[in-house]
Scaffold this motif. Structure first.
Motif, mmCIF file in Angstrom:
data_model
loop_
_atom_site.group_PDB
_atom_site.id
_atom_site.type_symbol
_atom_site.label_atom_id
_atom_site.label_comp_id
_atom_site.label_asym_id
_atom_site.label_seq_id
_atom_site.Cartn_x
_atom_site.Cartn_y
_atom_site.Cartn_z
ATOM 1 N N PHE A 1 0.841 -1.203 0.000
ATOM 2 C CA PHE A 1 0.000 0.000 0.000
ATOM 3 C C PHE A 1 0.877 1.254 0.000
ATOM 4 O O PHE A 1 0.629 2.194 -0.752
ATOM 5 N N ILE A 2 1.893 1.274 0.848
ATOM 6 C CA ILE A 2 2.793 2.424 0.914
ATOM 7 C C ILE A 2 3.524 2.615 -0.412
ATOM 8 O O ILE A 2 3.738 3.737 -0.878
ATOM 9 N N GLN A 3 3.901 1.501 -1.047
ATOM 10 C CA GLN A 3 4.607 1.562 -2.328
ATOM 11 C C GLN A 3 3.712 2.140 -3.422
ATOM 12 O O GLN A 3 4.167 2.952 -4.235
ATOM 13 N N PHE A 4 2.443 1.755 -3.431
ATOM 14 C CA PHE A 4 1.529 2.204 -4.477
ATOM 15 C C PHE A 4 1.017 3.620 -4.220
ATOM 16 O O PHE A 4 0.821 4.382 -5.166
ATOM 17 N N TYR A 5 0.780 3.973 -2.952
ATOM 18 C CA TYR A 5 0.159 5.251 -2.610
ATOM 19 C C TYR A 5 0.980 5.971 -1.530
ATOM 20 O O TYR A 5 0.536 6.116 -0.391
ATOM 21 N N PRO A 6 2.162 6.432 -1.860
ATOM 22 C CA PRO A 6 3.051 7.019 -0.853
ATOM 23 C C PRO A 6 2.517 8.292 -0.215
ATOM 24 O O PRO A 6 2.783 8.556 0.959
ATOM 25 N N VAL A 7 1.784 9.106 -0.961
ATOM 26 C CA VAL A 7 1.266 10.363 -0.401
ATOM 27 C C VAL A 7 0.200 10.079 0.645
ATOM 28 O O VAL A 7 0.235 10.625 1.759
#
Length: 253
Positions: free
Chosen positions: A12-18
């Protein structure tokens, strides 16, 4: 668009860092301010919380810093949960830069409206609700003017949640109504500038293509579905309902 298909928090962090960074900031600030009561956290809260009188005296940074602050665990977790649900699709559609711009412009719009309505009022307000309602404003713009970017099922989810949230805005105590309303208006207004011709509908597979994790499985059609059809939607509504009930109880008890 709103059912999470990521296999892990790391993905999740990799795909949606913001979105992930904003949620981490929300919870980290709540931890050091409300839970641990660290002096540095309390000072940051006093320095960054929205207060019309202080803003009137020139402390304009509060119009933005207050977006990252929350009062109480339920306030922080509810806004973070909403951001995790509705933020990822827009982060992919808009891109990181435009998403950050939209988020803070909407939050600023809600706070500046709160300030202009009563510039010398001495009360504090914090929270990302105005920014999150700005995301709803962008979604509603898509529903009205850019139907090519959002499917019918997602449109229904957005409208239902938005209407519920709007009703709760006027029913629950201690809610900054102006932040919600003008945050939504800010998001709706900026959507036309952000949703240019080179944006594309949300697609979970687009993330995996970027990271090279798409693999062809010749036996994929022979595998049984691990989850019953529609289970993800039911889980979404159950979790949302629980959070709403907890939010109401926290106001009553």
């Amino acid at each position: 668009m709103f059912i999470r298909t990521e296999k892990s928090i790391k993905e999740f962090i990799q795909f949606y860092p913001v979105v992930a960074t904003l949620v981490i900031i929300h919870l980290a600030l709540w931890l050091i301010i409300d839970f641990l009561h660290l002096p540095i956290g309390i000072r940051f809260y006093q320095w960054g919380a929205g207060n019309n009188l202080y803003i009137h005296e020139g402390e304009y940074w509060r119009l933005l810093s207050s977006i990252l602050l929350h009062h109480g665990f339920m306030h922080a977790i509810f806004n973070s949960f909403a951001l995790v649900l509705f933020g990822p699709a827009l982060e992919q559609i808009l891109g990181k830069g435009k998403f950050i711009l939209a988020y803070f412009v909407a939050g600023f719009a809600g706070n500046i409206a709160t300030y202009l309505i009563d510039p010398t009022a001495f009360y504090s307000y914090v929270g990302a609700s105005g920014a999150i309602y700005g995301l709803f404003g962008i979604y509603v713009y898509m529903i009205v003017f850019r139907k090519d970017l959002i499917d019918q099922a997602s449109s229904q989810v957005v409208l239902i949640i938005f209407v519920i949230g709007l009703i709760m805005t006027f029913l629950r105590p201690n809610i900054n109504i102006y932040a919600h309303i003008f945050g939504f208006i800010g998001g709706f207004a900026i959507a036309r500038l952000l949703l240019t011709n080179n944006v594309y509908p949300f697609s979970p597979t687009r993330n995996r293509r970027r990271t090279g994790t798409v693999q062809f499985d010749p036996n994929r059609w022979n595998k049984r579905r691990r989850l019953p059809r529609g289970l993800g939607t039911k889980v979404f509504w159950i979790i949302f309902g629980i959070l709403v009930i907890l939010g109401l109880l926290s106001r009553i008890l």
